[in-house]
Scaffold this motif. Sequence first.
Motif, PDB file in Angstrom:
ATOM      1  N   UNK A 283      -6.915   8.466  -5.066  1.00  0.00           N
ATOM      2  CA  UNK A 283      -5.731   8.011  -5.775  1.00  0.00           C
ATOM      3  C   UNK A 283      -5.226   6.911  -6.032  1.00  0.00           C
ATOM      4  N   UNK A 284      -5.821   5.704  -5.872  1.00  0.00           N
ATOM      5  CA  UNK A 284      -6.206   4.522  -6.053  1.00  0.00           C
ATOM      6  C   UNK A 284      -6.749   3.976  -7.461  1.00  0.00           C
ATOM      7  N   UNK A 285      -8.030   5.284  -7.294  1.00  0.00           N
ATOM      8  CA  UNK A 285      -8.718   5.301  -8.454  1.00  0.00           C
ATOM      9  C   UNK A 285      -8.355   5.715  -9.715  1.00  0.00           C
ATOM     10  N   UNK A 312     -15.437   3.161  -1.851  1.00  0.00           N
ATOM     11  CA  UNK A 312     -15.868   2.185  -3.019  1.00  0.00           C
ATOM     12  C   UNK A 312     -15.907   0.302  -2.890  1.00  0.00           C
ATOM     13  N   UNK A 313     -16.442  -0.901  -2.627  1.00  0.00           N
ATOM     14  CA  UNK A 313     -15.792  -1.838  -2.039  1.00  0.00           C
ATOM     15  C   UNK A 313     -14.947  -2.183  -4.243  1.00  0.00           C
ATOM     16  N   UNK A 314     -15.998  -1.888  -5.147  1.00  0.00           N
ATOM     17  CA  UNK A 314     -15.798  -2.065  -6.133  1.00  0.00           C
ATOM     18  C   UNK A 314     -14.106  -1.587  -6.420  1.00  0.00           C
ATOM     19  N   UNK A 315     -13.209  -0.610  -6.412  1.00  0.00           N
ATOM     20  CA  UNK A 315     -11.932   0.436  -5.921  1.00  0.00           C
ATOM     21  C   UNK A 315     -11.299  -1.268  -5.092  1.00  0.00           C
ATOM     22  N   UNK A 316     -11.746  -1.528  -3.382  1.00  0.00           N
ATOM     23  CA  UNK A 316     -10.744  -2.170  -2.534  1.00  0.00           C
ATOM     24  C   UNK A 316     -10.821  -3.785  -3.491  1.00  0.00           C
ATOM     25  N   UNK A 317     -12.044  -4.029  -4.028  1.00  0.00           N
ATOM     26  CA  UNK A 317     -11.020  -5.601  -5.094  1.00  0.00           C
ATOM     27  C   UNK A 317     -10.408  -4.967  -5.796  1.00  0.00           C
ATOM     28  N   UNK A 318     -10.712  -4.423  -6.528  1.00  0.00           N
ATOM     29  CA  UNK A 318      -9.481  -3.890  -7.467  1.00  0.00           C
ATOM     30  C   UNK A 318      -7.844  -3.799  -7.355  1.00  0.00           C
ATOM     31  N   UNK A 319      -8.140  -3.242  -6.188  1.00  0.00           N
ATOM     32  CA  UNK A 319      -6.811  -2.579  -5.319  1.00  0.00           C
ATOM     33  C   UNK A 319      -6.095  -4.556  -4.625  1.00  0.00           C
ATOM     34  N   UNK A 324      -2.364  -6.019  -6.007  1.00  0.00           N
ATOM     35  CA  UNK A 324      -1.522  -7.328  -5.057  1.00  0.00           C
ATOM     36  C   UNK A 324      -2.147  -6.705  -3.619  1.00  0.00           C
ATOM     37  N   UNK A 325      -2.002  -5.625  -3.697  1.00  0.00           N
ATOM     38  CA  UNK A 325      -2.187  -5.157  -1.352  1.00  0.00           C
ATOM     39  C   UNK A 325      -2.976  -6.243  -0.802  1.00  0.00           C
ATOM     40  N   UNK A 326      -3.340  -7.073  -1.503  1.00  0.00           N
ATOM     41  CA  UNK A 326      -3.898  -8.567  -0.060  1.00  0.00           C
ATOM     42  C   UNK A 326      -4.458  -7.620   1.238  1.00  0.00           C
ATOM     43  N   UNK A 327      -3.277  -7.314   1.935  1.00  0.00           N
ATOM     44  CA  UNK A 327      -3.424  -7.087   3.339  1.00  0.00           C
ATOM     45  C   UNK A 327      -4.816  -5.245   3.524  1.00  0.00           C
ATOM     46  N   UNK A 328      -4.227  -4.976   2.411  1.00  0.00           N
ATOM     47  CA  UNK A 328      -4.340  -2.759   3.024  1.00  0.00           C
ATOM     48  C   UNK A 328      -5.442  -2.615   3.653  1.00  0.00           C
ATOM     49  N   UNK A 329      -5.298  -1.836   4.460  1.00  0.00           N
ATOM     50  CA  UNK A 329      -5.055  -1.211   6.078  1.00  0.00           C
ATOM     51  C   UNK A 329      -6.470  -0.051   5.358  1.00  0.00           C
ATOM     52  N   UNK A 330      -7.283   0.021   6.289  1.00  0.00           N
ATOM     53  CA  UNK A 330      -8.361   1.192   6.041  1.00  0.00           C
ATOM     54  C   UNK A 330      -7.742   2.350   8.066  1.00  0.00           C
ATOM     55  N   UNK A 331      -7.552   3.091   7.766  1.00  0.00           N
ATOM     56  CA  UNK A 331      -7.314   3.970   9.000  1.00  0.00           C
ATOM     57  C   UNK A 331      -8.640   4.966   9.335  1.00  0.00           C
ATOM     58  N   UNK A 352     -15.272  -6.233   5.725  1.00  0.00           N
ATOM     59  CA  UNK A 352     -14.927  -5.623   6.913  1.00  0.00           C
ATOM     60  C   UNK A 352     -14.644  -3.685   6.118  1.00  0.00           C
ATOM     61  N   UNK A 353     -13.879  -3.954   5.660  1.00  0.00           N
ATOM     62  CA  UNK A 353     -12.588  -2.938   5.062  1.00  0.00           C
ATOM     63  C   UNK A 353     -13.582  -2.100   3.882  1.00  0.00           C
ATOM     64  N   UNK A 354     -14.473  -2.352   3.770  1.00  0.00           N
ATOM     65  CA  UNK A 354     -14.960  -1.420   2.917  1.00  0.00           C
ATOM     66  C   UNK A 354     -16.576  -0.880   3.577  1.00  0.00           C
TER      67      UNK A 354
END
Length: 545
Positions: A283-285, A312-319, A324-331, A352-354
């Motif tokens: 969805x984020x992609x 993927x790390x590239x997606x996390x960096x873009x998010x 602007x989702x600096x505090x985005x969480x992985x569950x 850590x998040x990826x």
Amino acid sequence: MSVASSCASGSVEVPLLEETIGANLDRTVRDFPDRDALVDVAAGRRWTYRELAADVDALALGLLDLGIEQGDRVGIWAPNRAEWTLVQYATAKIGAILVTVNPAYRSHELEYVLNRSGIRLLVSAGRFRNSDYAGMVEEVRPRCPDLEFTVLFDGPRWDALLERGRLADPAVLARAAAALHPDDPINIQYTSGTTGFPKGATLSHRNILNNGFFVGELCGYTEADRVCVPVPFYHCFGMVMGALACTSHGAAMVIPAPAFDPAATLAAVEAEACTSLYGVPTMFIAELAAPGFDRYDLSSLRTGIMAGSPCPVEVMNEVIERMGMTEVSICYGMTETSPVSTQTRADDSVERRVSTVGRVGPHLEVKVADPRSGRTVPRGTPGELCTRGYSVMIGYWGEPDKTAEVVDREGWMHTGDLAVMDADGYLSITGRIKDMVIRGGENLYPREIEEFLHTHPDVLDVQVIGVPDAKYGEELMAWVRMREGAEPLTADAVRAYCEGRLAHFKIPRYVHVVDEFPMTVTGKIRKVEMRAMAARLLEGAPEGV
């Protein structure tokens, strides 16, 4: 120096909520009556907490007047819409057990769920896109003896149900609510299990209310937050991590569209100044690739949840950088654990998040155990991830033997996932013991699909496996043995056979016709070998081959 064992316990500083979902909602309404509670962007409607409570109570009284009682099963079959949420909280207020039906299901699957859970009342959309819900309900109704009532959203019965409730005595609802206990079952969610057809994970007020609350706590939610929820309500991601995380904090839940739409989601974030956004990585992609992405004002976002499959790390960096989702969480979790067991924190690094699924949540325990001996392994050693605590389901509806296969005598839920715990307690998922396929966040179990494909007159035998896919993480591939004299099946032919009878995400994308399956000397199918062979077959192969 000895190595610590792979076990960890969550914090207990914030106490568990020992109340029902209805009581928790009432408390939030008293605290924040005039704050936004629910916004249905596509429908152009919104509710304050005071207004939401009034409609929920009216619907609850209408259900009681209809004869729905504590413990009765009420099914809901619809895409995301405000009325879905009204049904969720109204059933909780009277102790009816909400059975969530995947809106992508077709008649074959609907009939199974209706009969398996003994649904008395089904609340449903009339139709959406290519799904004629009303038609499918009528098709299966003669074969579902427990089904007494059907109510279609946007139909006269729905309006009458609310009107009856508005005229009823509120004391009737108060008496019904007083008879409820936090440990009562309140939700059945059908999920593919270790064998066969989907099993109904039965969850209590205590299970899902606390899970939603603590997920929200780790996201830092307050009454000032506005959470955009494009993920489906029929799943825990929408109705627990979305709805219950919001209502337990006085936050607003924003529904961008009935089904996921990247542009509608981005527009809703902008229009409603959302502070949090949910989704699976795909969805984020899609949102990041949406035409005109840079024209949307997403400056209100600070957090959100990404779950369902690795990011993927590239997606996390873009998010983080572009959204602007600096505090985005992985569950991480599963339906049977309400769902979240582990979660990253706001101050965790991108690495850590990826690379991990975070640490154990509050009031929960996790361990990594040797699948054979059951002993907890040292940190850094792979094993089966197990979890224990308030979140573990009551059990599979009507299947105590199946429950005992996954929840042991000490209360540990065996996830079937292989994991490694590091020195700081962070967990990485490395594989699955169960032969589950995860396609774009949807958990699919091959046997259900295999049993359905066995009904094809030309199929002698079939095995379904997951194969790598760049977009969805995994896709389905059917290996088929044909009956003598039958023409080999193509992917298009299988798709045509399945359409209207199986949910679209359960239809194999690839079909491979074989004379024999790879087998062990004892006669067991070697799916590991099949997956390796399939990866080679699909390298440069045309679509569907």
